[in-house]
Design an enzyme around this catalytic site. Structure first.
Site, PDB file in Angstrom:
ATOM      1  N   ASP A 147       9.860 -14.677 -58.807  1.00 32.07           N
ATOM      2  CA  ASP A 147       9.560 -16.036 -58.344  1.00 32.07           C
ATOM      3  C   ASP A 147       8.129 -16.185 -57.843  1.00 32.07           C
ATOM      4  O   ASP A 147       7.496 -17.225 -58.051  1.00 32.07           O
ATOM      5  CB  ASP A 147      10.534 -16.435 -57.225  1.00 32.07           C
ATOM      6  CG  ASP A 147      11.945 -16.671 -57.740  1.00 32.07           C
ATOM      7  OD1 ASP A 147      12.113 -16.794 -58.967  1.00 32.07           O
ATOM      8  OD2 ASP A 147      12.874 -16.712 -56.911  1.00 32.07           O
ATOM      9  N   ARG A 189      12.417  -7.155 -68.025  1.00 34.72           N
ATOM     10  CA  ARG A 189      13.447  -6.282 -68.572  1.00 34.72           C
ATOM     11  C   ARG A 189      14.357  -7.058 -69.525  1.00 34.72           C
ATOM     12  O   ARG A 189      14.964  -6.490 -70.408  1.00 34.72           O
ATOM     13  CB  ARG A 189      14.266  -5.674 -67.436  1.00 34.72           C
ATOM     14  CG  ARG A 189      13.491  -4.667 -66.592  1.00 34.72           C
ATOM     15  CD  ARG A 189      14.288  -4.222 -65.396  1.00 34.72           C
ATOM     16  NE  ARG A 189      14.585  -5.341 -64.504  1.00 34.72           N
ATOM     17  CZ  ARG A 189      15.353  -5.269 -63.426  1.00 34.72           C
ATOM     18  NH1 ARG A 189      15.912  -4.108 -63.102  1.00 34.72           N
ATOM     19  NH2 ARG A 189      15.563  -6.315 -62.663  1.00 34.72           N
ATOM     20  N   LYS A 211       1.309  -7.682 -52.217  1.00 30.50           N
ATOM     21  CA  LYS A 211       1.409  -6.878 -51.008  1.00 30.50           C
ATOM     22  C   LYS A 211       2.864  -6.533 -50.757  1.00 30.50           C
ATOM     23  O   LYS A 211       3.738  -7.259 -51.210  1.00 30.50           O
ATOM     24  CB  LYS A 211       0.818  -7.604 -49.808  1.00 30.50           C
ATOM     25  CG  LYS A 211       1.058  -9.103 -49.629  1.00 30.50           C
ATOM     26  CD  LYS A 211       2.373  -9.733 -49.870  1.00 30.50           C
ATOM     27  CE  LYS A 211       3.503  -9.411 -48.968  1.00 30.50           C
ATOM     28  NZ  LYS A 211       4.776  -9.962 -49.377  1.00 30.50           N
ATOM     29  N   ARG A 243      14.743  -7.906 -50.986  1.00 30.51           N
ATOM     30  CA  ARG A 243      14.051  -7.639 -49.732  1.00 30.51           C
ATOM     31  C   ARG A 243      14.970  -7.029 -48.681  1.00 30.51           C
ATOM     32  O   ARG A 243      14.515  -6.639 -47.601  1.00 30.51           O
ATOM     33  CB  ARG A 243      13.409  -8.923 -49.214  1.00 30.51           C
ATOM     34  CG  ARG A 243      12.258  -9.397 -50.077  1.00 30.51           C
ATOM     35  CD  ARG A 243      11.768 -10.765 -49.713  1.00 30.51           C
ATOM     36  NE  ARG A 243      12.736 -11.803 -50.037  1.00 30.51           N
ATOM     37  CZ  ARG A 243      12.488 -13.110 -49.945  1.00 30.51           C
ATOM     38  NH1 ARG A 243      11.287 -13.513 -49.525  1.00 30.51           N
ATOM     39  NH2 ARG A 243      13.410 -13.993 -50.259  1.00 30.51           N
TER      40      ARG A 243
END
Length: 325
Positions: free
Chosen positions: A10, A33, A93, A161
């Site tokens: 995203d 993928r 990052k 995450r």
């Protein structure tokens, strides 16, 4: 410069690809993928080539660089593979999960003659550039910085995450911005104290609070988390005034931003028109590659940020402050 995009994440489709499209550069290929997913994104943005598998994209001889928005735990591998293919690398990052590994991927890219830059896009927004200028030229000695980036992740979310195998956690996702901003205004700390909490029992931190201490007594407070509403700002306190900006890190290209600072008895508010800091980031990166210059977010900065993050994790684990060299 022609960029290849490694994945349909995203952050790439929602922010970086549009940023490249608005720049003087272009997206030449995208890979996933799932080949069908790559083709869908390619059709959406008129990208010439879509590949199933990242290796196929790296073999595309028409590309100059790649943007890597893969999960944190995959960054180092694909930075190295891109460098092996002779491609310059702009990577989300944090670059890697430790200061040592961050230093290692910079060294790897240098040996192969390619440029590597960590994607702290907020560093290129005019509000951040002006904040640095004001603090350095119009305000006195910095004594404290408070920097926060939190948002509320839905309960029960299945999100990379929250995956320890992919180096997830609030520090790695949004806390690195808070650490970056603290270092931007105060430099490298001498001692770090951190507290983390895994409220979801998922194996990564979902809340973090840290104190950075400096030899002259200055301090910075950094905070990140997935458990409270969206907050993103920094505030700088000096011997003769203060400065604050909000929003600070994830600024929509359609959003105007205000920077306010006070010095002695004077208060100033400056307004910045909407701008796309991803476009500015891409243009800076491409310019550095073309001119053979070191990017603004360089090896020194990226490694230093991760040294603080490493210390926060160590402090949270050991329950005490950690000294930095």
């Amino acid at each position: 410069m022609r960029f290849g995009i490694l994945s349909t994440a995203d952050i790439g489709t929602g922010s970086v690809i549009p940023g490249i499209v608005k720049s003087d550069h272009e997206v030449g290929a995208i890979a996933s993928r799932d080949g069908a997913r790559a083709q869908t994104v390619a059709d959406r943005f008129d990208i010439p080539a879509a590949y199933e598998g990242y290796e196929a994209l790296l073999a595309d001889e028409d590309l100059d660089a790649v943007y890597v928005p893969l999960p944190n735990g995959l960054h180092a591998e694909w930075i190295r593979r891109a460098a092996d293919a002779g491609l310059h690398v702009l990577c989300e990052k944090p670059l890697t999960a430790s200061a040592a590994e961050t230093a290692a991927v910079f060294d790897y890219c240098k040996e192969r003659g390619v440029t590597l830059m960590e994607g702290f896009m907020y560093r290129f927004h005019p509000v951040t550039e002006r904040a640095v200028e004001v603090v350095s030229s119009e305000l006195g000695e910095v004594r404290n910085v408070t920097s926060t980036f939190t948002f509320r992740m839905p309960d029960g979310a299945e999100d990379i995450r929250l995956d320890p195998a992919l180096d997830g956690g609030s520090i790695m996702d949004v806390g690195c911005y808070a650490v970056s901003a603290a270092r931007l205004f105060l430099g490298d700390p001498d001692r770090v104290y951190g507290v983390t909490n895994d409220r979801r029992d998922c194996g990564v931190d979902t809340e973090m609070a840290g104190i950075l201490e400096y030899a002259d007594g200055a301090t910075a407070r950094v905070q990140s988390g997935f458990e409270t509403p969206l907050t993103q700002y920094y505030r700088v306190e000096t011997t003769d005034g203060w400065l604050t900006a909000e929003p600070t890190f994830d600024i929509s290209p359609d959003t105007a931003v205000e920077l306010t600072y006070g010095v002695d008895d004077r208060q100033v508010t400056e307004r910045f028109d909407p701008t796309d800091h991803y476009t500015l980031e891409v243009e800076h990166f491409a310019d550095c590659v073309e001119r053979g210059e070191t990017p603004r977010v360089d090896r020194t900065e990226s490694v230093a940020i991760m040294e603080v993050i490493d210390a926060i994790y160590e402090s949270a684990s050991e329950g005490g402050p950690v000294a930095l060299d």
